[in-house]
Design a protein around this motif. Structure first.
Motif, PDB file in Angstrom:
ATOM      1  N   PHE A  80     -60.621  21.692 -28.524  1.00  0.00           N
ATOM      2  CA  PHE A  80     -61.866  21.548 -29.276  1.00  0.00           C
ATOM      3  C   PHE A  80     -62.150  20.080 -29.547  1.00  0.00           C
ATOM      4  O   PHE A  80     -61.305  19.206 -29.309  1.00  0.00           O
ATOM      5  N   GLY A  81     -63.358  19.804 -30.019  1.00  0.00           N
ATOM      6  CA  GLY A  81     -63.749  18.444 -30.356  1.00  0.00           C
ATOM      7  C   GLY A  81     -63.639  18.209 -31.845  1.00  0.00           C
ATOM      8  O   GLY A  81     -63.876  19.113 -32.659  1.00  0.00           O
ATOM      9  N   LEU A  82     -63.279  17.006 -32.222  1.00  0.00           N
ATOM     10  CA  LEU A  82     -63.182  16.604 -33.625  1.00  0.00           C
ATOM     11  C   LEU A  82     -64.078  15.386 -33.817  1.00  0.00           C
ATOM     12  O   LEU A  82     -63.823  14.320 -33.256  1.00  0.00           O
ATOM     13  N   LYS A  83     -65.136  15.555 -34.587  1.00  0.00           N
ATOM     14  CA  LYS A  83     -66.083  14.468 -34.817  1.00  0.00           C
ATOM     15  C   LYS A  83     -65.846  13.871 -36.201  1.00  0.00           C
ATOM     16  O   LYS A  83     -65.806  14.588 -37.205  1.00  0.00           O
ATOM     17  N   LEU A  84     -65.679  12.557 -36.256  1.00  0.00           N
ATOM     18  CA  LEU A  84     -65.548  11.815 -37.511  1.00  0.00           C
ATOM     19  C   LEU A  84     -66.852  11.075 -37.759  1.00  0.00           C
ATOM     20  O   LEU A  84     -67.318  10.343 -36.882  1.00  0.00           O
ATOM     21  N   GLY A 143     -64.657  19.883 -36.861  1.00  0.00           N
ATOM     22  CA  GLY A 143     -64.113  20.464 -35.648  1.00  0.00           C
ATOM     23  C   GLY A 143     -65.136  21.402 -35.038  1.00  0.00           C
ATOM     24  O   GLY A 143     -65.770  22.182 -35.756  1.00  0.00           O
ATOM     25  N   PHE A 144     -65.311  21.351 -33.716  1.00  0.00           N
ATOM     26  CA  PHE A 144     -66.340  22.160 -33.069  1.00  0.00           C
ATOM     27  C   PHE A 144     -65.897  22.551 -31.663  1.00  0.00           C
ATOM     28  O   PHE A 144     -65.087  21.864 -31.034  1.00  0.00           O
ATOM     29  N   GLU A 145     -66.444  23.656 -31.186  1.00  0.00           N
ATOM     30  CA  GLU A 145     -66.143  24.104 -29.836  1.00  0.00           C
ATOM     31  C   GLU A 145     -66.886  23.241 -28.815  1.00  0.00           C
ATOM     32  O   GLU A 145     -68.038  22.865 -29.030  1.00  0.00           O
ATOM     33  N   ILE A 146     -66.226  22.940 -27.714  1.00  0.00           N
ATOM     34  CA  ILE A 146     -66.828  22.124 -26.664  1.00  0.00           C
ATOM     35  C   ILE A 146     -67.750  22.987 -25.821  1.00  0.00           C
ATOM     36  O   ILE A 146     -67.410  24.117 -25.459  1.00  0.00           O
ATOM     37  N   ASP A 147     -68.915  22.461 -25.520  1.00  0.00           N
ATOM     38  CA  ASP A 147     -69.915  23.187 -24.746  1.00  0.00           C
ATOM     39  C   ASP A 147     -69.350  23.613 -23.393  1.00  0.00           C
ATOM     40  O   ASP A 147     -68.697  22.822 -22.698  1.00  0.00           O
ATOM     41  N   GLU A 148     -69.596  24.849 -23.030  1.00  0.00           N
ATOM     42  CA  GLU A 148     -69.092  25.380 -21.769  1.00  0.00           C
ATOM     43  C   GLU A 148     -69.583  24.572 -20.571  1.00  0.00           C
ATOM     44  O   GLU A 148     -68.885  24.416 -19.571  1.00  0.00           O
ATOM     45  N   LYS A 149     -70.795  24.019 -20.644  1.00  0.00           N
ATOM     46  CA  LYS A 149     -71.326  23.217 -19.539  1.00  0.00           C
ATOM     47  C   LYS A 149     -70.477  21.964 -19.325  1.00  0.00           C
ATOM     48  O   LYS A 149     -70.277  21.538 -18.179  1.00  0.00           O
ATOM     49  N   VAL A 150     -69.997  21.391 -20.406  1.00  0.00           N
ATOM     50  CA  VAL A 150     -69.152  20.199 -20.299  1.00  0.00           C
ATOM     51  C   VAL A 150     -67.822  20.552 -19.639  1.00  0.00           C
ATOM     52  O   VAL A 150     -67.326  19.831 -18.767  1.00  0.00           O
ATOM     53  N   ILE A 151     -67.251  21.674 -20.047  1.00  0.00           N
ATOM     54  CA  ILE A 151     -65.978  22.113 -19.468  1.00  0.00           C
ATOM     55  C   ILE A 151     -66.145  22.429 -17.986  1.00  0.00           C
ATOM     56  O   ILE A 151     -65.314  22.047 -17.150  1.00  0.00           O
ATOM     57  N   ARG A 152     -67.225  23.108 -17.640  1.00  0.00           N
ATOM     58  CA  ARG A 152     -67.468  23.474 -16.247  1.00  0.00           C
ATOM     59  C   ARG A 152     -67.659  22.235 -15.373  1.00  0.00           C
ATOM     60  O   ARG A 152     -67.205  22.185 -14.220  1.00  0.00           O
ATOM     61  N   VAL A 180     -74.997  29.648 -32.859  1.00  0.00           N
ATOM     62  CA  VAL A 180     -75.167  29.015 -31.552  1.00  0.00           C
ATOM     63  C   VAL A 180     -74.070  27.999 -31.252  1.00  0.00           C
ATOM     64  O   VAL A 180     -73.933  27.568 -30.113  1.00  0.00           O
ATOM     65  N   THR A 181     -73.279  27.615 -32.218  1.00  0.00           N
ATOM     66  CA  THR A 181     -72.282  26.582 -31.974  1.00  0.00           C
ATOM     67  C   THR A 181     -70.856  27.107 -32.014  1.00  0.00           C
ATOM     68  O   THR A 181     -69.936  26.354 -31.764  1.00  0.00           O
ATOM     69  N   GLY A 182     -70.638  28.377 -32.276  1.00  0.00           N
ATOM     70  CA  GLY A 182     -69.289  28.899 -32.320  1.00  0.00           C
ATOM     71  C   GLY A 182     -68.539  28.437 -33.554  1.00  0.00           C
ATOM     72  O   GLY A 182     -69.118  28.061 -34.570  1.00  0.00           O
ATOM     73  N   MET A 183     -67.225  28.455 -33.452  1.00  0.00           N
ATOM     74  CA  MET A 183     -66.380  28.128 -34.590  1.00  0.00           C
ATOM     75  C   MET A 183     -66.506  26.652 -34.954  1.00  0.00           C
ATOM     76  O   MET A 183     -66.602  25.782 -34.087  1.00  0.00           O
TER      77      MET A 183
END
Length: 301
Positions: free
Chosen positions: A106-110, A130-139, A14-17
């Motif tokens: 992409f997002g990088l969370k520390l 490192g995680f993919e940014i939610d499509e809703k946020v991009i839209r 559900v979270t992608g790469m």
């Protein structure tokens, strides 16, 4: 860290790469068990984090984020995070992400926690994800969002009077922020702007509030107990180069309703316009948003 007593939640479907690395530079399987159940970050939210936007292999505002990580650590009386170590860790995740052909953005969370409960000799837990940014946020960057105002239950002098409340620290204790988001959804909105009891504008649960009035951008001061915004700082630099004036000064809820534009700034959302507030349409800020969004992007081009 061994798997004994660890939590294992499979999320990849559900979270992608995702790319995970720990502070010793070791890459790890994000689907494997790593966090002990007695880690204080999990048990009590006793830790801090930062989220950094990475575009084409380049992290935006990396050192401002690391400086803010250190500031939050000081507020929580955590051992000071070693900046160069976290810098190397960040680049390790970024390089791996690029090698694996992940999305260009992409997002990088520390994440940095106090470590294990009941073990004073235990080292803090630290990792980067490192995680993919939610499509809703991009839209939403293009479409804008509807937001509501909510009382945060504080006043603008509380941070100075009560530093133990950690106002202005980016701690893992985000339950209230997430609850605010759910309240927004119940009211048919997708984001929140927190207010102090006297109607002063604070911040969003995961963003900095910026308004435009004429050719000037405004944001509230961090001294009132809010997080100093790294994306907002980048926006202000770009806007000043583009001929805008910028001011850091207190704002009130009335300023939101009369502004030429209301925006939420954060690493993942970049600069997102608010088109509706508390169910009422705000002044059309499409043109203003396009200009300041371009000014923000120019900082990194």
């Amino acid at each position: 860290m061994g798997t004994s007593g660890a939590i294992h939640v499979r999320l990849s479907s559900v979270t992608g790469m995702r790319v995970l690395a720990f502070t010793d530079g070791t890459l790890a399987d994000p689907d494997a068990a790593h966090i002990r159940v007695n880690d204080l970050g999990l048990l009590r939210g006793d830790g801090i984090f930062e989220t950094i936007l990475v575009v084409d292999g380049r992290p935006r505002e990396l050192w401002p984020h690391l400086d803010r990580l250190a500031r939050s650590a000081s507020m929580l009386e955590l051992p000071e995070p070693d900046g160069p170590t976290w810098e190397r860790l960040s680049h390790k995740v970024i390089e791996t992400w690029v090698e694996r052909g992940g999305p260009a953005e992409f997002g990088l969370k520390l994440v940095y926690t106090r470590g294990l409960e009941g073990d004073p000799a235990a080292a803090p837990t630290g990792f980067a994800l490192g995680f993919e940014i939610d499509e809703k946020v991009i839209r939403a960057r293009t479409e804008g969002v509807a937001a509501i105002t909510l009382d945060r239950g504080v006043d603008t002098g509380l941070a100075e009077r009560a530093p133990w409340l950690l106002l202005g620290a980016k701690s893992l204790s985000y339950a209230v922020n997430m609850a605010a988001g759910r309240e927004a959804a119940r009211r048919g909105a997708s984001d929140v702007i927190f207010l102090a009891g006297d109607g002063s504008v604070l911040e969003g649960p995961t963003s900095t509030v910026v308004i435009a009035r004429g050719r000037t951008l405004y944001t509230p001061p961090a001294t009132i107990g809010i997080l100093p915004g790294t994306t907002q700082a980048g926006l202000f630099r770009g806007a000043e180069r583009a001929g805008w004036s910028t001011k850091i000064e207190p704002l009130r809820v009335e300023d939101l309703r009369t502004a030429d534009g209301v925006f939420l700034a954060s690493s993942a959302r970049k600069v997102t316009r608010v088109h509706t507030l508390d169910g009422e349409a705000l002044k059309d800020s499409t043109t203003v948003h396009a200009e300041i969004a371009q000014a923000y992007e120019s900082v990194y081009s």
